[in-house]
Design a protein around this motif. Structure first.
Motif: not given
Length: 213
Positions: A7-34
Motif C-alpha cells: 500500500h503506497g510505500e509500505l509493504a507487508r509480508i504475512i507468514l501463515k502456518p501450514e500446521e502449527k508453526f511457520n516453518i522455514l522449509s526449503p519451499e517456504n524459503i524459496k517463496k520468501l526469496i521470490s
C-alpha cells in the motif's frame, strides 16, 4: 504460507502456518526469496514481516533434516543464507513483528531484519545444542553483531527458551510490548517515519551498515 501486499510505500509480508508453526522449509524459503525480490523494485520503502498463529518463524523441520545427506544439508544452508543476504541487500528497511515463538532459523531470520519488536509472550531459542547441531543459516555470525557476548553464550550453549525481556536486554530486540495491538501501533508509527525519508538515503544508509558489519 506467505501473503504480501503493498500500500503506497509500505509493504507487508504475512507468514501463515501450514500446521502449527511457520516453518522455514526449503519451499517456504524459496517463496520468501521470490516475495522479497517482487518487492525490491517497487516504490515501497519499508517492509513489515509478521508471523501469524503464535509463531514468527521456527526454523527448519527437524524431522525432515534427519533425512538430509551432506549434499542436501549444504544446499539447504546455502538457500537460507541466500535469503538473508538478499534481505540485507534490499533497499527497503525491514521490520520484524514477533508475536510468539521465534526459534532456530527463525531467530536468524529476525536477525536479518533491520528492526525487531516483540510481544511479552514471545519466546526465543536456538535449540541446536539440544540436537547436537550448529545453525547452518549464519546465526553464529549474525547474532554476535547484535547481542551481548554473555547472552550469545546462553542462547547457543543452552538451547533453552528465553523470554522477550532477556532478548531485549541482550540488545536483540528494539522494543517489547504487552500485546500485538500495541506492537503494531508502534511499528506503524515507525514505518511512517521511515517512508517519510528519501529512498536513496535509506538504501545507502542500509548498505553502508551491512558493509561495516
Amino acid at each position: 504460507m506467505i501473503d504480501f501486499n503493498i500500500h503506497g510505500e509500505l509493504a507487508r509480508i504475512i507468514l501463515k502456518p501450514e500446521e502449527k508453526f511457520n516453518i522455514l522449509s526449503p519451499e517456504n524459503i524459496k517463496k520468501l526469496i521470490s516475495t522479497f525480490k517482487s518487492i525490491k523494485s517497487t516504490q515501497a520503502k519499508c517492509i513489515l514481516v509478521y508471523g501469524q498463529g503464535g509463531s514468527f518463524a521456527v526454523g527448519a523441520n527437524i524431522k525432515q533434516m534427519y533425512e538430509y545427506d551432506g549434499y542436501t544439508a549444504k544446499g539447504f544452508s546455502i538457500l537460507g543464507n541466500k535469503l538473508f543476504k538478499l534481505m540485507n541487500e534490499l533497499p527497503q528497511i525491514i521490520i520484524a513483528e514477533i508475536d510468539g515463538f521465534c526459534m532456530g532459523g527463525g531467530v536468524d531470520f529476525a536477525a536479518s531484519c533491520d528492526f525487531r519488536f516483540a510481544t511479552k509472550r514471545s519466546k526465543f531459542a536456538h535449540p541446536g545444542a539440544q540436537l547436537g547441531i550448529i545453525t547452518g543459516f549464519g546465526g553464529t555470525q549474525r547474532l554476535p553483531r547484535l547481542m551481548k557476548q554473555n547472552a550469545i553464550s546462553d542462547l547457543f550453549l543452552s538451547g533453552e527458551l528465553f523470554d522477550a525481556n532477556f532478548m531485549y536486554n541482550a540488545r536483540f530486540l528494539n522494543g517489547i510490548f504487552d500485546s500485538y495491538d500495541e506492537l503494531s501501533k508502534h511499528t506503524e508509527s515507525l514505518s511512517n517515519r521511515i517512508i517519510s525519508k528519501n529512498k536513496l538515503f535509506l538504501k545507502e544508509l542500509k548498505h553502508l551498515k551491512y558493509r561495516i558489519c
